[in-house]
Design an enzyme around this catalytic site. Structure first.
Site, PDB file in Angstrom:
ATOM      1  CE1 TYR A   1      -2.001   0.069  -8.146  1.00 29.01           C
ATOM      2  CE2 TYR A   1      -2.015  -1.538  -9.908  1.00 29.01           C
ATOM      3  CZ  TYR A   1      -1.434  -0.456  -9.288  1.00 29.01           C
ATOM      4  OH  TYR A   1      -0.299   0.080  -9.815  1.00 29.01           O
ATOM      5  CD  GLU A   2      -1.755  -4.181  -2.780  1.00 24.36           C
ATOM      6  OE1 GLU A   2      -2.208  -4.472  -1.672  1.00 24.36           O
ATOM      7  OE2 GLU A   2      -1.249  -5.021  -3.544  1.00 24.36           O
ATOM      8  N   GLY A   3      -6.696  -2.561  -2.557  1.00 26.49           N
ATOM      9  CA  GLY A   3      -7.775  -2.028  -1.728  1.00 26.49           C
ATOM     10  C   GLY A   3      -8.177  -0.663  -2.238  1.00 26.49           C
TER      11      GLY A   3
ATOM     12  NE  ARG B   1      -4.101  -2.106   1.656  1.00 19.89           N
ATOM     13  CZ  ARG B   1      -5.180  -2.440   2.354  1.00 19.89           C
ATOM     14  NH1 ARG B   1      -5.351  -1.948   3.571  1.00 19.89           N
ATOM     15  NH2 ARG B   1      -6.090  -3.248   1.844  1.00 19.89           N
TER      16      ARG B   1
ATOM     17  CD  GLN C   1      -5.954   1.433   1.258  1.00 17.47           C
ATOM     18  OE1 GLN C   1      -5.271   1.489   2.280  1.00 17.47           O
ATOM     19  NE2 GLN C   1      -6.007   0.361   0.500  1.00 17.47           N
TER      20      GLN C   1
END
Lengths: 596, 596
Positions: free
Chosen positions: B437-439, B293, B444
């Site tokens: 992406y990556e959440g 992240r 977040q």
């Protein structure tokens, strides 16, 4: 992506907010409510059934230039033929040249549908309508007889040839030349860029309106003339005649609206004729500028509506995680993501911006109609002032909003939003041009402050604010609406004070014009939309009080108004504070210090 | 687009704000200031000279899948070879497996350069670093011996295989199965989507880290295991051995990062080995999540820097119109557009967001280093808490900012910003994935509120606020800085009150978690950046007080800090008011009422 025209929403705006039938009666165009609704239903079927299905492929396929000829994406030519044959092209054209004379308050809804269905497709016809306006108002009788009827019908199309590589915002720099000939025509020579629909395979002829300089023209914008330069010179029998000396030199490779051809146009001593007086080209362009900027603002609304529809559909179908307050759909492996507050925040932001901007656009459309068609010269002038004030807001705010709503659409889809097949990222790419063309949104904001606010010392803006203040007064006594009305009233007071401060600052220091412009336009737009949402809530409460059967529809208007005022309107505070930060902190740093 | 690493800016952040040399000494890695600066200069030459020139073509050419093999864009394979051969791949890898053990406070600068030069190119190596972290921490000795050294060197690469069509945010829904075999290995079967670098022609082998379920696994996220599934099973002699039963089924068609292959990966009884304990897959993934992240947040900074550089160059070259206070460049046909206040507003917004986010990223990088390398367990824990608090802000805010700065870059270019050849629209398209992406950034924000703020009742956030408060106290007595310090101090007080209110609201009603999350994260980030800008201004004033030769450089820091506080920080007010609008107006409307 499937698209369905939001007919119920549109009827609410047309009839319940702005009484389109009475408006049409006043304009004397013979349209009544039944006729309007019938046309919009057919329009919805055409946009959703014939145009929307072409949009995804048009992005992948784009336009091709081979040996000077441009091929538009599969299906565009056939759809355009239908568009012309079924009379959609002539909806707004003047009656005496075969047009149907629809007012903007009605036609905007059809145009929004087209833009939702395919912005690329709409680009071609939108510019023809602008060219018709300019030619109708400023063209000689000969030119009008030779070209207007064909352009109104859509069989011939129009373009605007303004930009050159060195002359975009600053038209004073343009170099294209027009040399007078013995027969009263001109030979036009020069290169124009970013010409939408400059070459295509949709219409039988393409009529270019070209800005150029005559040999004896004064320097700068006072030496610019407007010329009509057709691809084929109209023959006496009304057919496209001799091929003119102009050609498409290249197609631009763009971020989006790939189905719309964006051409480099080369004029090599092409034959043209003056529209209006020599050196009065900019004045002639101004005729169509309000219309063109209104249309671009509407593109923001159209794209945003499409993005909202896509996001809503996905949010109701996509199952992922459980609601924060517990399981909502126990029979499913996860809850639809519309149960999540943050997804609802995104959807409601989309919805209230789209509908808010549609109300703003409709209000402005009504003023544009009255500017041309109100009974008295005073009423026409008043409407013209109001429209002029609002046009830069419609253009800039509705397109900024269009981009935001399209981006929210991508966000609701998560990773899938980034994948082309889902159609959401295309809406983001397509909409991005609307913040740039017809004058960037920064230029709109300068226009708003300089030519609108400072021009009359804020008088027209005060009149607009007073209109909404009066609305607040009428709603304050109603229990359901009192809180909303007092919130809007407070913002209107703040806006009035801020306007006074902005005017004073700009008069003190010319740099403040550019330092406050964008934030002040944004601030103004958010407060304006608050006014429109109060108006919508008031009409909804009227309907509920009258015992409507459509309780859910009207309750949703109240819910959306509450959401907008509580969760979107606060952005105005940020813009207010920012613009009060002033010009000094923008101008202090020397150019060389921007990077080390 | 040409790119030049902002070395002077980076040195300011590394040395003058965060004393990277002392940091390295504390970590005991043998890096001193001279070595750091030398590496960054070589890094800058590599990023600008070898990688940046590939970026434009990579977007046009994309990746191709033919017979299961993926071809990356022209030049990527050769550049990747250099990247490995020159040791760039191993910069952050653990020393015992051939890595160079650079701390993040140094390596982040190199990684930012790579992301500015080509996000697509960086995607491949970034994921390998994450995979190395997970394998290093949780893998068995056998797996580490067989795979780690090759992965650290970059000769073998790594992927993360998490997402499935029905399981994105919600990993509880994933279906890929891992069946235990007699020899201790597993047969992995299932289909994964959105796998960056799942197949490519850069590395000799591709090591997939795959989330899957064992046959007896409990339902939901407590039944997920992590497996190492190599493309080629490492042979005893360290070469890529037998081909495993996995393949790339398709490449996604994306909005951007077209040079990065995004694969559908099919595992057909592929051989794999557990990493960590059975059913502890999520815990293992968490090891690399902070790092991943952080890296995505940094992508926002990298793209934004590139967009700022492009916009600044254009704004200094493009001649269009005259300044509002009169002619500035009398020898030219028009003034460069950087004279216009609104263009400066855009450029300074870009610059102060980029540099603000870079300071935030560097501060967080330092905490990540200390989490792993501080001398005492207490210091490691404290740094871990601080990093955990900041990671969702870095990821979400820096990527939202990246998108905004890229869009401003397009806007500064006007119509040319929309044309592919200029490179600005590519930055917008490339950066848009970072918000997803990556959440997603919404996820977040939920993480920030739920796992960070509510988890400890706001204790860690209070500690962070106190740190910046102390900074304000030290700067209040300095004449040049007093006004800035008091402004930041006031915001910190407001932030403390708001935090208390948010915590109370979320404890009262779980829906408030999702209703306040995004606005509270944004609010927090804007105030945090204000703190970093005050810190930068303080260091700049220190240098000026000490009689520096670089007056313009340090004065620019003061000018930028003033701009940020006056013109960007006000956005915090909008977010504050919006989140105080609460959850009720989000949840009131029934799902069916969103459209009529």
């Amino acid at each position: 992506m499937s698209y369905q025209a939001p007919l119920r929403e549109m009827r609410f705006v047309l009839h319940e907010l702005f009484d389109a039938a009475a408006h049409c009666e006043r304009l004397g165009n013979g349209l009544d409510r039944e006729l309007i609704d019938g046309v919009l239903e057919e329009a919805a079927a055409f946009a959703a059934g014939e145009i929307a299905p072409l949009n995804r492929n048009s992005d992948e396929q784009g336009c091709q230039l081979v040996d000077g000829a441009v091929t538009t994406p599969k299906g565009f030519a056939e759809a355009y033929r239908q568009y012309v044959d079924n009379g959609w092209a002539s909806m707004t054209g003047p009656l005496e040249y075969g047009g149907q004379g629809f007012p903007q308050l009605v036609s905007f809804a059809f145009h929004e549908m087209l833009m939702s269905a395919s912005l690329s497709f709409r680009v071609y016809s939108g510019l023809t309508e602008g060219a018709v306006l300019a030619l109708h108002k400023h063209g000689s009788e000969t030119l009008r007889q030779a070209y207007l009827e064909k352009m109104v019908s859509g069989r011939w199309s129009g373009t605007m040839c303004l930009t050159e590589p060195q002359a975009g915002t600053d038209l004073a720099l343009l170099r294209t030349r027009a040399e007078p000939q013995a027969d009263g025509s001109y030979k036009v020579t020069g290169s124009k860029i970013f010409i939408s629909g400059g070459e295509q395979d949709l219409s039988e002829n393409i009529i270019h309106l070209v800005l150029a300089r005559l040999p004896d023209a004064p320097a700068g914008v006072k030496g610019i003339s407007l010329l009509l330069v057709p691809k084929f010179i109209a023959a006496a029998d009304g057919t496209p005649g001799a091929r003119n000396a102009l050609s498409c030199g290249a197609l631009e490779h763009k971020m989006g609206i790939k189905g719309a051809s964006t051409c480099v146009m080369n004029f090599d001593g092409a034959t043209g004729w003056l529209i209006g007086e020599a050196n009065q080209g900019l004045a002639c362009m101004f005729t169509m500028m309000n219309d063109a900027r209104f249309q671009v603002g509407l593109q923001g609304v159209g794209i945003a509506e499409a993005a909202f529809q896509g996001a809503l559909r996905y949010a109701r179908e996509r199952l992922q995680s459980r609601g924060l307050s517990g399981v909502q759909a126990a029979d499913k492996p996860a809850d639809p993501i519309i149960v999540h507050p943050d997804v609802r925040r995104m959807l409601l932001t989309q919805k209230t911006l789209v509908e808010g901007c549609r109300m703003l656009a409709a209000y402005t459309a009504r003023q544009l109609d009255l500017e041309h068609g109100a009974a008295s010269p005073e009423a026409r002038k008043a409407a013209g002032r109001r429209a002029a004030l609002l046009i830069p807001i419609v253009k800039a705010f509705c397109t900024d909003m269009g981009q935001e709503v399209a981006s929210l659409g991508v966000q609701v889809y998560g990773g899938h939003g980034y994948i082309r097949e889902w159609g959401m990222e295309q809406l983001m790419r397509d909409s991005r041009i609307t913040q740039l063309y017809e004058g960037t949104n920064g230029i709109q904001a300068l226009d708003y402050i300089r030519r609108k606010l400072l021009f009359d010392g804020g008088a027209e803006l005060s009149a607009l604010q007073a209109e909404f203040s009066a609305l607040c007064e009428t709603q304050l006594p109603r229990p359901v609406l009192a809180q909303m009305a007092s919130l809007v009233q407070a913002r209107l007071g703040e806006w009035r004070e801020l306007s006074t401060e902005v005017i004073a600052a700009c008069q003190r220091d010319a740099q403040e014009i550019g330092a406050t412009s964008v934030d002040f336009l944004q601030y103004s737009a958010y407060v304006l939309l608050a006014g429109f949402w109060l108006q919508a809530a008031a009409r909804a409460q009227d309907a509920l009080d009258a015992g409507t059967q459509e309780v859910a529809f009207y309750q949703a208007k109240l819910d959306c108004a509450a959401f907008y005022l509580r969760r979107v309107l606060p952005r105005a505070s940020g813009h207010r504070e920012a613009l009060l930060g002033g010009a000094q902190c923008l101008m202090a740093m020397p150019e060389e210090s921007f990077a080390f």
